[in-house]
Design a protein around this motif. Sequence first.
Motif, mmCIF file in Angstrom:
data_model
loop_
_atom_site.group_PDB
_atom_site.id
_atom_site.type_symbol
_atom_site.label_atom_id
_atom_site.label_comp_id
_atom_site.label_asym_id
_atom_site.label_seq_id
_atom_site.Cartn_x
_atom_site.Cartn_y
_atom_site.Cartn_z
ATOM 1 N N SER A 1 47.309 53.124 -90.499
ATOM 2 C CA SER A 1 46.461 52.882 -89.327
ATOM 3 C C SER A 1 46.022 54.193 -88.686
ATOM 4 C CB SER A 1 47.224 52.076 -88.283
ATOM 5 O OG SER A 1 47.639 50.854 -88.813
ATOM 6 N N PRO A 2 44.729 54.298 -88.348
ATOM 7 C CA PRO A 2 44.278 55.494 -87.626
ATOM 8 C C PRO A 2 44.756 55.418 -86.178
ATOM 9 C CG PRO A 2 42.454 53.991 -87.968
ATOM 10 C CD PRO A 2 43.629 53.401 -88.673
ATOM 11 N N ARG A 3 45.169 56.556 -85.626
ATOM 12 C CA ARG A 3 45.652 56.584 -84.246
ATOM 13 C C ARG A 3 45.756 58.011 -83.762
ATOM 14 N NH1 ARG A 3 51.518 54.234 -85.475
ATOM 15 N NH2 ARG A 3 50.337 53.230 -87.062
ATOM 16 N N LYS A 4 45.926 58.149 -82.441
ATOM 17 C CA LYS A 4 46.159 59.451 -81.828
ATOM 18 C C LYS A 4 47.432 59.346 -81.001
ATOM 19 C CE LYS A 4 41.372 60.837 -81.596
ATOM 20 N NZ LYS A 4 40.262 61.298 -80.783
ATOM 21 N N ILE A 5 48.279 60.363 -81.131
ATOM 22 C CA ILE A 5 49.551 60.383 -80.416
ATOM 23 C C ILE A 5 49.622 61.680 -79.626
ATOM 24 C CG2 ILE A 5 52.056 60.417 -80.686
ATOM 25 C CD1 ILE A 5 51.593 58.892 -83.328
ATOM 26 N N SER A 6 49.987 61.586 -78.358
ATOM 27 C CA SER A 6 50.148 62.768 -77.507
ATOM 28 C C SER A 6 51.624 63.061 -77.322
ATOM 29 C CB SER A 6 49.514 62.529 -76.140
ATOM 30 O OG SER A 6 48.128 62.366 -76.273
ATOM 31 N N ILE A 7 51.965 64.338 -77.488
ATOM 32 C CA ILE A 7 53.328 64.804 -77.286
ATOM 33 C C ILE A 7 53.228 66.003 -76.357
ATOM 34 C CG2 ILE A 7 55.438 65.617 -78.391
ATOM 35 C CD1 ILE A 7 53.909 64.598 -81.026
ATOM 36 N N GLY A 8 53.394 65.774 -75.092
ATOM 37 C CA GLY A 8 53.193 66.851 -74.130
ATOM 38 C C GLY A 8 51.741 67.291 -74.186
ATOM 39 N N LYS A 9 51.510 68.574 -74.453
ATOM 40 C CA LYS A 9 50.146 69.104 -74.548
ATOM 41 C C LYS A 9 49.594 69.021 -75.971
ATOM 42 C CE LYS A 9 50.765 72.357 -70.786
ATOM 43 N NZ LYS A 9 50.780 73.769 -70.386
ATOM 44 N N ARG A 10 50.434 68.638 -76.927
ATOM 45 C CA ARG A 10 50.012 68.578 -78.329
ATOM 46 C C ARG A 10 49.548 67.180 -78.686
ATOM 47 N NH1 ARG A 10 53.999 72.056 -81.980
ATOM 48 N NH2 ARG A 10 52.047 72.807 -82.784
ATOM 49 N N LYS A 11 48.710 67.107 -79.712
ATOM 50 C CA LYS A 11 48.211 65.823 -80.189
ATOM 51 C C LYS A 11 48.341 65.741 -81.704
ATOM 52 C CE LYS A 11 44.662 64.821 -76.667
ATOM 53 N NZ LYS A 11 45.429 65.239 -75.594
ATOM 54 N N ILE A 12 48.670 64.549 -82.175
ATOM 55 C CA ILE A 12 48.689 64.268 -83.605
ATOM 56 C C ILE A 12 47.645 63.193 -83.836
ATOM 57 C CG2 ILE A 12 50.030 63.442 -85.560
ATOM 58 C CD1 ILE A 12 52.557 64.226 -84.022
ATOM 59 N N THR A 13 46.724 63.448 -84.754
ATOM 60 C CA THR A 13 45.679 62.486 -85.072
ATOM 61 C C THR A 13 45.834 62.042 -86.517
ATOM 62 O OG1 THR A 13 44.179 63.595 -83.537
ATOM 63 C CG2 THR A 13 43.183 62.097 -85.136
ATOM 64 N N PHE A 14 45.833 60.734 -86.714
ATOM 65 C CA PHE A 14 45.852 60.158 -88.057
ATOM 66 C C PHE A 14 44.468 59.585 -88.324
ATOM 67 C CE2 PHE A 14 50.260 59.886 -86.652
ATOM 68 C CZ PHE A 14 50.923 60.417 -87.733
ATOM 69 N N GLN A 15 43.789 60.119 -89.341
ATOM 70 C CA GLN A 15 42.446 59.647 -89.702
ATOM 71 C C GLN A 15 42.527 58.857 -90.998
ATOM 72 O OE1 GLN A 15 40.027 63.156 -90.021
ATOM 73 N NE2 GLN A 15 39.687 63.284 -87.823
ATOM 74 N N LYS A 16 41.937 57.692 -90.976
ATOM 75 C CA LYS A 16 41.918 56.834 -92.162
ATOM 76 C C LYS A 16 41.080 57.504 -93.246
ATOM 77 C CE LYS A 16 42.535 52.580 -93.866
ATOM 78 N NZ LYS A 16 43.828 52.057 -94.181
ATOM 79 N N THR A 17 41.568 57.441 -94.480
ATOM 80 C CA THR A 17 40.846 58.026 -95.607
ATOM 81 C C THR A 17 40.989 57.133 -96.830
ATOM 82 O OG1 THR A 17 40.494 60.066 -96.861
ATOM 83 C CG2 THR A 17 42.760 59.437 -96.447
#
Length: 127
Positions: A59-75
């Motif tokens: 699943s595509p999603r965005k996760i915030s961890i403090g000031k950092r971000k992790i983005t999962f892009q569907k491919t």
Amino acid sequence: MYPTIDKELGVMLPSPETIAKAIAKRDNARILPTGNHAMNLLGLSSQVPMNVVYLTDGSPRKISIGKRKITFQKTSPRNFIYKGKIIPLSVAALKTIGKNNLIPEYIARLENIITQSEDKKILINDV
């Protein structure tokens, strides 16, 4: 993933890579680092990106961890045909660098990584 508490450093959050791997394992999805994160993992860049992007078949999603971000892009699944880890990271890094910005230092670093790889059969298969 929970933060750990160090007596000297205080509260330490897990790395984005650790969190991304845990999410991928939980969701039974595959992930592949892209962009500046792939360049950093290969040693082509010393800068650690604040926002990391992973390609995923989950699943595509965005996760915030403090000031950092992790983005999962569907491919598409064709991005996960590699058996090893070096070639897909190299492909992602080279896409980020671009054909016009490729310098001899990058080529030498990638050649060094590939020649030091332990499993030549996997490298040959991926190439």
